[in-house]
Design an enzyme around this catalytic site. Structure first.
Site, mmCIF file in Angstrom:
data_model
loop_
_atom_site.group_PDB
_atom_site.id
_atom_site.type_symbol
_atom_site.label_atom_id
_atom_site.label_comp_id
_atom_site.label_asym_id
_atom_site.label_seq_id
_atom_site.Cartn_x
_atom_site.Cartn_y
_atom_site.Cartn_z
ATOM 1 N N LYS A 209 0.842 -1.200 0.000
ATOM 2 C CA LYS A 209 0.000 0.000 0.000
ATOM 3 C C LYS A 209 0.875 1.247 0.000
ATOM 4 O O LYS A 209 0.668 2.165 -0.776
ATOM 5 C CB LYS A 209 -0.924 0.002 1.223
ATOM 6 N N GLU A 215 11.162 -4.723 3.047
ATOM 7 C CA GLU A 215 11.182 -6.144 2.697
ATOM 8 C C GLU A 215 10.625 -6.372 1.296
ATOM 9 O O GLU A 215 11.174 -7.134 0.494
ATOM 10 C CB GLU A 215 10.339 -6.951 3.697
ATOM 11 N N GLY A 266 -3.713 -1.966 6.127
ATOM 12 C CA GLY A 266 -3.130 -3.175 5.550
ATOM 13 C C GLY A 266 -3.773 -4.444 6.082
ATOM 14 O O GLY A 266 -4.128 -5.346 5.318
ATOM 15 N N ARG A 267 -3.972 -4.524 7.385
ATOM 16 C CA ARG A 267 -4.510 -5.754 8.001
ATOM 17 C C ARG A 267 -6.002 -5.944 7.723
ATOM 18 O O ARG A 267 -6.561 -6.981 8.051
ATOM 19 C CB ARG A 267 -4.225 -5.739 9.498
ATOM 20 N N GLU A 353 -2.094 -5.724 16.015
ATOM 21 C CA GLU A 353 -1.656 -4.440 15.463
ATOM 22 C C GLU A 353 -2.746 -3.380 15.660
ATOM 23 O O GLU A 353 -2.463 -2.186 15.697
ATOM 24 C CB GLU A 353 -1.310 -4.585 13.970
ATOM 25 N N HIS A 384 -1.412 -31.479 20.181
ATOM 26 C CA HIS A 384 -0.173 -32.213 20.429
ATOM 27 C C HIS A 384 0.993 -31.250 20.612
ATOM 28 O O HIS A 384 2.153 -31.646 20.510
ATOM 29 C CB HIS A 384 0.086 -33.171 19.272
ATOM 30 N N LYS A 499 11.719 -0.004 12.615
ATOM 31 C CA LYS A 499 12.061 0.290 11.215
ATOM 32 C C LYS A 499 13.143 1.380 11.154
ATOM 33 O O LYS A 499 14.075 1.301 10.368
ATOM 34 C CB LYS A 499 10.825 0.783 10.456
HETATM 35 O O1 F6P Z 1 4.999 -2.431 9.363
HETATM 36 C C1 F6P Z 1 3.654 -2.681 9.512
HETATM 37 C C2 F6P Z 1 2.887 -2.466 8.241
HETATM 38 O O2 F6P Z 1 2.756 -1.114 7.980
HETATM 39 C C3 F6P Z 1 1.561 -3.159 8.326
HETATM 40 O O3 F6P Z 1 0.602 -2.399 8.958
HETATM 41 C C4 F6P Z 1 1.277 -3.443 6.888
HETATM 42 O O4 F6P Z 1 0.304 -4.431 6.759
HETATM 43 C C5 F6P Z 1 2.638 -3.876 6.407
HETATM 44 O O5 F6P Z 1 3.530 -3.047 7.110
HETATM 45 C C6 F6P Z 1 2.885 -3.759 4.935
HETATM 46 O O6 F6P Z 1 2.690 -2.466 4.469
HETATM 47 P P1 F6P Z 1 2.638 -2.109 2.927
HETATM 48 O O7 F6P Z 1 1.437 -2.746 2.336
HETATM 49 O O8 F6P Z 1 2.568 -0.616 2.879
HETATM 50 O O9 F6P Z 1 3.904 -2.623 2.290
#
Ligand code: F6P
Length: 523
Positions: A209, A215, A266-267, A353, A384, A499
């Site tokens: 987003k 990453e 995002g979530r 979150e 288990h 971060k």
């Molecule tokens: O670091 C947390 C976060 O901002 C989450 O809230 C989000 O789901 C994830 O990183 C990924 O964010 P993006 O879709 O902006 O890469």
């Protein structure tokens, strides 16, 4: 008029705290209670709360709390497009992405319902062309596989949904493409996924987003170099899902771009293009539409003000009672369905979150507990593993069971007079009663104290509609809990510090302590 006030300022909460003698499940749990303590959910699901430590008196006070904290009114305000995410000055519109609910919300002249609907339609058209072989990879081969690159909400929800429907789709002739996911910045994640792919036939979906997530951008380059090494044109093998304001937007380096926006966290983005792209490509747009309609049905039921008829609200309030009055620190999500193997991981982010907050929505410190620790695994595997602690550990951890009458593949085997599906359901019934009622024994080591509360969401089979209903149930539960605690469930400042320090480490801009840890890690 809506009043945002802390939980401990609510009269009903004070009355709840005065109820000292919690319900004893060993005494009250019987067949009548199992029949009575049940609420309808969307798509034929039911929420059974007979094994929760509530009775008529507690439920009445929870109803008063819901009314006093104006939980449904706050939900209506959210649907109407009010700025509910005050921390980031944003609307909260993931419900609108399911299309069917609420009034139109207009922002800077843009009708948001139309915007989400347009994106859904664009994805549907694109998916249809991929499936028809009209859109192909750079060597002209049709795409057989889709691989999503994203992390957090851009991975967990879509991945959980894909796994939840993979077997159902195969059985019902809906499986169009295999899907894989790359999320971790650990290069071994990308390497392992890539090793299993035929690059010529793979379409990558880059999902971020913000468009700045470290990453995801690292994994994008990882994948692009793999494509180049295979002699392929990355621009013909990658689409993007992002917000229109992100650095990834409007980039001709992608085969196509689809959009969501900052009003969908995002979530909570599985209902938007974030979940829509991979689910529509893997199973077809109509399967994604069914998922959305199940979610919308759940959203509608969450408008009911009587808590006994509103499972999301009731689940939320019982959770608050368990956290703030009974003092339970965690909750486990335990689906007796292998298809829901990553559902607990998704709910972990959605819940923790959102409600892992120590200040209220005005930034003032809170003096009561907020979101619990959430974890889980599918049953019977969890039995288990960590159930020992759940049965006999020193903490009481409320449990959220999920179970279905039928499996998805139709495959089964009968051993010792019962099918595997029957064994699965028998285990689930047994666990609920074992947790609630326990067992006396002369040997303390073999004694089960019981009094461990659980709820059960049950349904016939996990279909796309049911999955949508289930997901929206939990999203709405989290929302109602956030309203009850008076926290902003829709920002996530707590992820920022780590971060920032990571950037400092990589830039060599460290204090002594950070440098010491970096040194241990060879940086
Ligand atoms: O670091 C947390 C976060 O901002 C989450 O809230 C989000 O789901 C994830 O990183 C990924 O964010 P993006 O879709 O902006 O890469």
């Amino acid at each position: 008029m809506i009043v945002w006030k802390n939980l401990d300022a609510a009269e009903a909460y004070k009355k709840l705290q005065a109820v000292q003698d919690a319900v004893r499940l060993r005494a009250v749990l019987d067949k009548d209670r199992v029949a009575a303590y049940s609420a309808p959910m969307a798509c034929g699901l039911r929420y059974n709360y007979a094994a929760k430590k509530v009775d008529g008196r507690v439920l009445q006070l929870l109803q008063e709390l819901a009314d006093e904290q104006q939980l449904v009114e706050k939900y209506r305000a959210l649907l109407a497009g009010e700025i509910i995410n005050t921390g980031e000055n944003r609307k909260v519109l993931h419900h609108l992405a399911r299309g069917q609910l609420g009034a139109d919300v207009v922002f800077q002249g843009k009708n948001m319902r139309q915007f989400y609907e347009e994106q859904r339609q664009k994805i549907a058209d694109f998916a249809a062309k991929v499936h028809a072989g009209e859109i192909r990879g750079s060597t002209g081969k049709p795409f057989s596989t889709v691989t999503q690159i994203g992390i957090g909400g851009s991975d967990l929800g879509p991945r959980a949904l894909y796994l939840a429907l993979e077997n159902w789709a195969a059985k019902n002739g809906k499986k169009k493409m295999d899907a894989h996911f790359i999320s971790n910045v650990d290069p071994d994640d990308g390497a392992a996924v890539i090793a299993s792919l035929n690059p010529e036939e793979t379409l990558f979906i880059l999902v971020s987003k913000s468009g700045v997530t470290q990453e995801t951008l690292a994994n994008e380059l990882f994948v692009k170099s793999f494509l180049k090494k295979a002699g392929l044109d990355p621009a013909k093998h990658m689409i993007a899902v992002t917000s229109e304001t992100s650095p990834l937007a409007n980039n001709p380096a992608y085969l196509a771009s689809f959009y969501m926006d900052d009003f969908i966290g995002g979530r909570f983005s599985s209902s938007s293009a974030v979940g829509g792209a991979v689910i529509s490509l893997a199973f077809g747009p109509e399967v994604f539409a069914c998922f959305l309609s199940g979610a919308a049905e759940s959203d509608k039921m969450a408008l009911e003000t009587d808590i006994r008829k509103n499972a999301a609200l009731l689940d939320a309030l019982i959770g608050v009672y368990e956290r703030n009055v009974l003092g339970f620190p965690a909750t486990a999500v335990l689906p007796y369905s292998q298809a829901l193997s990553r559902f607990p991981a998704h709910l972990q982010q959605a819940d923790m979150e959102s409600n892992g907050k120590q200040v209220n929505r005005f930034g003032e410190p809170l003096s009561y507990a907020t979101g619990p620790v959430v974890f889980g695994e599918p049953g019977t595997n969890g039995q288990h593993s960590f159930y020992q602690l759940l049965h006999q550990g020193t903490d009481i951890i409320p449990l959220q069971f999920i179970g279905f009458l039928e499996n998805q593949t139709g495959e089964d085997v009968e051993v010792d007079g019962s099918t595997s599906q029957m064994k699965l359901r028998a285990n689930l019934a047994a666990q609920i009663v074992a947790f609630a009622k326990g067992k006396d024994d002369e040997n303390p080591n073999k004694r089960f104290p019981g009094e461990r509360p659980s709820s059960l969401i049950s349904g016939k089979q996990l279909t796309p509609e049911v999955l949508g209903a289930l997901l929206a149930h939990f999203e709405n539960k989290i929302m109602f809990q956030g309203f009850t605690w008076n926290v902003n469930s829709f920002d996530q400042e707590g992820v920022q510090l780590g971060k920032k320090l990571t950037k400092n480490v990589l830039a060599g801009d460290m204090d002594e302590t950070l440098a010491a840890y970096a040194g241990i890690l060879g940086l």
